[in-house]
Design a protein around this motif. Structure first.
Motif, PDB file in Angstrom:
ATOM      1  N   CYS A  68       0.865  -1.187   0.000  1.00 20.26           N
ATOM      2  CA  CYS A  68       0.000   0.000   0.000  1.00 20.26           C
ATOM      3  C   CYS A  68       0.900   1.236   0.000  1.00 20.26           C
ATOM      4  O   CYS A  68       1.494   1.586   1.019  1.00 20.26           O
ATOM      5  N   PRO A  69       1.017   1.885  -1.153  1.00 22.52           N
ATOM      6  CA  PRO A  69       1.882   3.065  -1.212  1.00 22.52           C
ATOM      7  C   PRO A  69       1.342   4.210  -0.375  1.00 22.52           C
ATOM      8  O   PRO A  69       0.148   4.269  -0.054  1.00 22.52           O
ATOM      9  N   PHE A  70       2.214   5.130  -0.041  1.00 22.71           N
ATOM     10  CA  PHE A  70       1.878   6.259   0.824  1.00 22.71           C
ATOM     11  C   PHE A  70       0.683   7.044   0.291  1.00 22.71           C
ATOM     12  O   PHE A  70      -0.224   7.395   1.045  1.00 22.71           O
ATOM     13  N   TYR A  71       0.659   7.308  -1.016  1.00 22.14           N
ATOM     14  CA  TYR A  71      -0.430   8.112  -1.564  1.00 22.14           C
ATOM     15  C   TYR A  71      -1.784   7.437  -1.368  1.00 22.14           C
ATOM     16  O   TYR A  71      -2.779   8.106  -1.092  1.00 22.14           O
ATOM     17  N   LYS A  72      -1.848   6.107  -1.482  1.00 22.64           N
ATOM     18  CA  LYS A  72      -3.111   5.403  -1.290  1.00 22.64           C
ATOM     19  C   LYS A  72      -3.555   5.522   0.165  1.00 22.64           C
ATOM     20  O   LYS A  72      -4.721   5.791   0.447  1.00 22.64           O
ATOM     21  N   THR A  73      -2.638   5.349   1.074  1.00 20.65           N
ATOM     22  CA  THR A  73      -2.941   5.464   2.501  1.00 20.65           C
ATOM     23  C   THR A  73      -3.488   6.851   2.822  1.00 20.65           C
ATOM     24  O   THR A  73      -4.518   6.987   3.488  1.00 20.65           O
ATOM     25  N   VAL A  74      -2.813   7.874   2.323  1.00 20.33           N
ATOM     26  CA  VAL A  74      -3.221   9.254   2.605  1.00 20.33           C
ATOM     27  C   VAL A  74      -4.584   9.554   1.999  1.00 20.33           C
ATOM     28  O   VAL A  74      -5.445  10.150   2.654  1.00 20.33           O
ATOM     29  N   LEU A  75      -4.811   9.118   0.765  1.00 19.70           N
ATOM     30  CA  LEU A  75      -6.085   9.409   0.112  1.00 19.70           C
ATOM     31  C   LEU A  75      -7.240   8.637   0.755  1.00 19.70           C
ATOM     32  O   LEU A  75      -8.354   9.163   0.855  1.00 19.70           O
ATOM     33  N   MET A  76      -6.985   7.426   1.207  1.00 19.88           N
ATOM     34  CA  MET A  76      -8.025   6.682   1.923  1.00 19.88           C
ATOM     35  C   MET A  76      -8.400   7.416   3.207  1.00 19.88           C
ATOM     36  O   MET A  76      -9.581   7.601   3.504  1.00 19.88           O
ATOM     37  N   MET A  77      -7.374   7.835   3.960  1.00 21.11           N
ATOM     38  CA  MET A  77      -7.648   8.566   5.195  1.00 21.11           C
ATOM     39  C   MET A  77      -8.376   9.869   4.901  1.00 21.11           C
ATOM     40  O   MET A  77      -9.329  10.220   5.598  1.00 21.11           O
ATOM     41  N   ARG A  78      -7.930  10.582   3.873  1.00 19.52           N
ATOM     42  CA  ARG A  78      -8.573  11.853   3.525  1.00 19.52           C
ATOM     43  C   ARG A  78     -10.064  11.656   3.273  1.00 19.52           C
ATOM     44  O   ARG A  78     -10.898  12.406   3.781  1.00 19.52           O
ATOM     45  N   ASN A  79     -10.411  10.639   2.498  1.00 23.12           N
ATOM     46  CA  ASN A  79     -11.805  10.406   2.156  1.00 23.12           C
ATOM     47  C   ASN A  79     -12.634  10.010   3.378  1.00 23.12           C
ATOM     48  O   ASN A  79     -13.756  10.477   3.554  1.00 23.12           O
ATOM     49  N   MET A  80     -12.085   9.155   4.219  1.00 23.20           N
ATOM     50  CA  MET A  80     -12.812   8.741   5.417  1.00 23.20           C
ATOM     51  C   MET A  80     -13.015   9.907   6.381  1.00 23.20           C
ATOM     52  O   MET A  80     -14.098  10.078   6.949  1.00 23.20           O
ATOM     53  N   ILE A  81     -11.993  10.727   6.541  1.00 28.15           N
ATOM     54  CA  ILE A  81     -12.079  11.868   7.449  1.00 28.15           C
ATOM     55  C   ILE A  81     -13.028  12.928   6.876  1.00 28.15           C
ATOM     56  O   ILE A  81     -13.788  13.559   7.621  1.00 28.15           O
ATOM     57  N   ALA A  82     -13.005  13.119   5.568  1.00 22.23           N
ATOM     58  CA  ALA A  82     -13.940  14.068   4.949  1.00 22.23           C
ATOM     59  C   ALA A  82     -15.378  13.622   5.199  1.00 22.23           C
ATOM     60  O   ALA A  82     -16.241  14.434   5.560  1.00 22.23           O
ATOM     61  N   PHE A  83     -15.627  12.332   5.030  1.00 16.60           N
ATOM     62  CA  PHE A  83     -16.967  11.802   5.294  1.00 16.60           C
ATOM     63  C   PHE A  83     -17.348  12.020   6.754  1.00 16.60           C
ATOM     64  O   PHE A  83     -18.454  12.450   7.066  1.00 16.60           O
ATOM     65  N   TYR A  84     -16.427  11.748   7.644  1.00 17.69           N
ATOM     66  CA  TYR A  84     -16.659  11.941   9.082  1.00 17.69           C
ATOM     67  C   TYR A  84     -16.977  13.405   9.391  1.00 17.69           C
ATOM     68  O   TYR A  84     -17.971  13.697  10.053  1.00 17.69           O
ATOM     69  N   ASP A  85     -16.137  14.310   8.897  1.00 19.86           N
ATOM     70  CA  ASP A  85     -16.330  15.733   9.181  1.00 19.86           C
ATOM     71  C   ASP A  85     -17.669  16.238   8.649  1.00 19.86           C
ATOM     72  O   ASP A  85     -18.383  16.974   9.332  1.00 19.86           O
ATOM     73  N   MET A  86     -18.006  15.832   7.434  1.00 20.22           N
ATOM     74  CA  MET A  86     -19.277  16.277   6.853  1.00 20.22           C
ATOM     75  C   MET A  86     -20.469  15.625   7.556  1.00 20.22           C
ATOM     76  O   MET A  86     -21.518  16.248   7.715  1.00 20.22           O
ATOM     77  N   SER A  87     -20.302  14.391   7.987  1.00 24.17           N
ATOM     78  CA  SER A  87     -21.376  13.697   8.710  1.00 24.17           C
ATOM     79  C   SER A  87     -21.706  14.396  10.013  1.00 24.17           C
ATOM     80  O   SER A  87     -22.869  14.453  10.424  1.00 24.17           O
TER      81      SER A  87
END
Length: 143
Positions: A68-87
């Protein structure tokens, strides 16, 4: 510091806070049940489950988890956190659960993107599309 590293640091702190809060809420759930929790707490529990089951849990026998390259890890976290923040800004968990099923499925499915097979450009594009879908879905709820 480049944008990926800054995004990673911010997301890591938020993930840590979510998991700590989930740990605290687990005791309450054992005592009085999940139904007694506020909508905000239910969101936290669901995002914590998503983080634990679909982000942290790995299977080294699969090509998408073995590396799992760094960019995939960061983008997965970004998307999950964005969903959390908007929720957290939506009034009820029920509304989110009823309308965001496809988005939550996309979030759960991110881990299955095979970076070795698909390449960085394709994975980045797909994760950016998920991010846009999250934003659009929450904008639609506000209307």
């Amino acid at each position: 510091m480049n944008i990926m590293k800054q995004t990673s640091l911010n997301s890591q702190l938020t993930v840590k806070e979510i998991l700590q809060e989930e740990d605290d809420l687990a005791e309450i759930v054992q005592l009085v049940g999940k139904a007694s929790l506020s909508d905000s707490d239910k969101i936290t529990l669901e995002i914590a489950r998503l983080i634990k089951d679909d982000f942290l849990q790995q299977n080294s026998f699969t090509s998408y988890d073995r590396f799992c390259p760094f960019y995939k890890t960061v983008l997965m976290m970004r998307n999950m956190i964005a969903f959390y923040d908007m929720s957290k800004q939506i009034i009820t968990w029920q509304t989110i659960r009823d309308t965001m099923g496809p988005i939550m499925y996309e979030l759960s499915s991110m881990k299955f993107k095979d970076t070795l097979k698909d390449g960085e450009e394709k994975v980045r594009k797909e994760f950016d599309e998920i991010y846009e879908n999250i934003q659009q879905a929450f904008r639609n709820l506000e209307d």
